[in-house]
Design an enzyme around this catalytic site. Sequence first.
Site, mmCIF file in Angstrom:
data_model
loop_
_atom_site.group_PDB
_atom_site.id
_atom_site.type_symbol
_atom_site.label_atom_id
_atom_site.label_comp_id
_atom_site.label_asym_id
_atom_site.label_seq_id
_atom_site.Cartn_x
_atom_site.Cartn_y
_atom_site.Cartn_z
ATOM 1 N N GLY A 1 -25.135 -40.092 -28.679
ATOM 2 C CA GLY A 1 -23.967 -40.745 -28.911
ATOM 3 C C GLY A 1 -22.788 -40.330 -29.732
ATOM 4 O O GLY A 1 -22.859 -39.161 -29.549
ATOM 5 N N GLU B 1 -21.207 -41.125 -23.304
ATOM 6 C CA GLU B 1 -21.933 -40.071 -24.167
ATOM 7 C C GLU B 1 -23.154 -39.503 -23.717
ATOM 8 O O GLU B 1 -23.479 -38.588 -23.886
ATOM 9 C CB GLU B 1 -21.850 -40.688 -25.710
ATOM 10 C CG GLU B 1 -20.869 -40.930 -26.290
ATOM 11 C CD GLU B 1 -20.107 -39.841 -27.177
ATOM 12 O OE1 GLU B 1 -20.723 -38.774 -26.960
ATOM 13 O OE2 GLU B 1 -19.059 -40.030 -27.546
ATOM 14 N N GLU C 1 -29.007 -28.537 -26.571
ATOM 15 C CA GLU C 1 -29.790 -28.914 -27.257
ATOM 16 C C GLU C 1 -30.368 -30.270 -27.169
ATOM 17 O O GLU C 1 -30.600 -31.001 -28.159
ATOM 18 C CB GLU C 1 -29.578 -28.759 -28.859
ATOM 19 C CG GLU C 1 -29.486 -27.229 -29.139
ATOM 20 C CD GLU C 1 -30.806 -26.831 -29.409
ATOM 21 O OE1 GLU C 1 -31.829 -27.278 -29.219
ATOM 22 O OE2 GLU C 1 -31.023 -25.304 -29.866
#
Lengths: 222, 222
Positions: free
Chosen positions: A39, A55, A108
Amino acid sequence: MSIRVTVATVIFTIRDRALHVLLVKRGVPPFQDEWAIPGGFTKENESLDESALRELREETGVKDVYLEQLYSFGDLRRDPRGRVVTVAYFALISQDRATLEPGTDAVEAQWYPMNDLPQLAFDHGDILSYALVRLRNKLEYTTVGFQLLPSRFTLPELQLVYEAILGRNLDKRNFRRKIESLGILRPLNAWSKESQRRPARLYNFAAAKFEKLKDKGILFPF
Amino acid sequence: MSIRVTVATVIFTIRDRALHVLLVKRGVPPFQDEWAIPGGFTKENESLDESALRELREETGVKDVYLEQLYSFGDLRRDPRGRVVTVAYFALISQDRATLEPGTDAVEAQWYPMNDLPQLAFDHGDILSYALVRLRNKLEYTTVGFQLLPSRFTLPELQLVYEAILGRNLDKRNFRRKIESLGILRPLNAWSKESQRRPARLYNFAAAKFEKLKDKGILFPF
DNA sequence: CCAAAAGTGTTAGGAGTACACCCATGG
DNA sequence: CCATGGGTGTACTCCTAACACTTTTGG
């Protein structure tokens, strides 16, 4: 009077017969190198829903999801940087659409099984717990379960989705009878060869049929 | 990156055997002199829940309510002044606690029956519709209905609450059997003299007993 | 032919629904 | 004694839950 507003999307999928959630490792403080729900800050020219989708795409490469607003978290001390309101979403995606795309911010991003989660940044543990409660509830009176499957699926696969989310086994015969009685599945002249044993029949989710049943209340009383 | 955040609280009560909602007349543009759901901008040093309670108290004098977050509305054009995110709440109060206090901002606060509403400012019509849907749903699987009654009440009064909200009549015998089977009412050695006919027995809501039943799912399948 | 997963029917118990009459009170 | 709303029991139906065996396939 203005407040920083972020969105955060708890996105679930089924992998290896278990419920998984997508987390991202934070690259900057606060909570640098800790895992968080994807987010970020809402932009001026996008709605909350659009922010959540953007996002998610930027941080994980995931798109084309079932998305639903969850809850807004607005306690004063939930972000060490100061007052931040977070509008939380929950999202569902099927395994076949759930691949993380390289070349995005998703360096990641990682799927974690719900029964082996890392420490989470901020109050994201609370958000995740709440999302799970909501998912379990919605499973019982809506057809969100189908969002976790590809367009063609078998009844054993569908049952697996329910069992993974509810955390308990369901009676195969009762499950099939219930689903079939809803009349929302279209059987296909095709059989899955995923299992190395007897092939299972494939089905479509016939959403149109379902619309007529919607306001009759609970649909999946497991 | 900062956004103006408001709260808005849809507060329901039962009056004259019908579901009512509390509205306030706007004193300033935009939508001056139109009716709106009570609320306003969140302050720096209060949580969203606190904002909702404070605005309700300031604008209508109402306090001591059952409060629950509803949904956050964040579309771009919902406020002509620009981007505003509104965190909507829904609240319930019993008639005996629902008096509007003079001497507050409540010069123009008024209870409206749900079947005779005025034109509403902003997208408050949407918010109100959503609140009603939520209330009806919650009525079926929680005990929110009791929030609309004083601490001592009769079974006919309780049934009236359900009928007013659901918009249909319920079978008296089945209703009583269902409520009694839940074991959440404590009968009192007292009888209501409200009706000019045979007095009805008074009951307490025994909340403690209910806690044990909570996770058994649907409780009020009307 | 064996192992493993797919697929099918029946029964008993509980919950929901529909329905009609008696009771207590005030006027 | 009558009008009004409070209060109760029964039967039917449907849904749920528990439970075991047969079928199909690959190896």
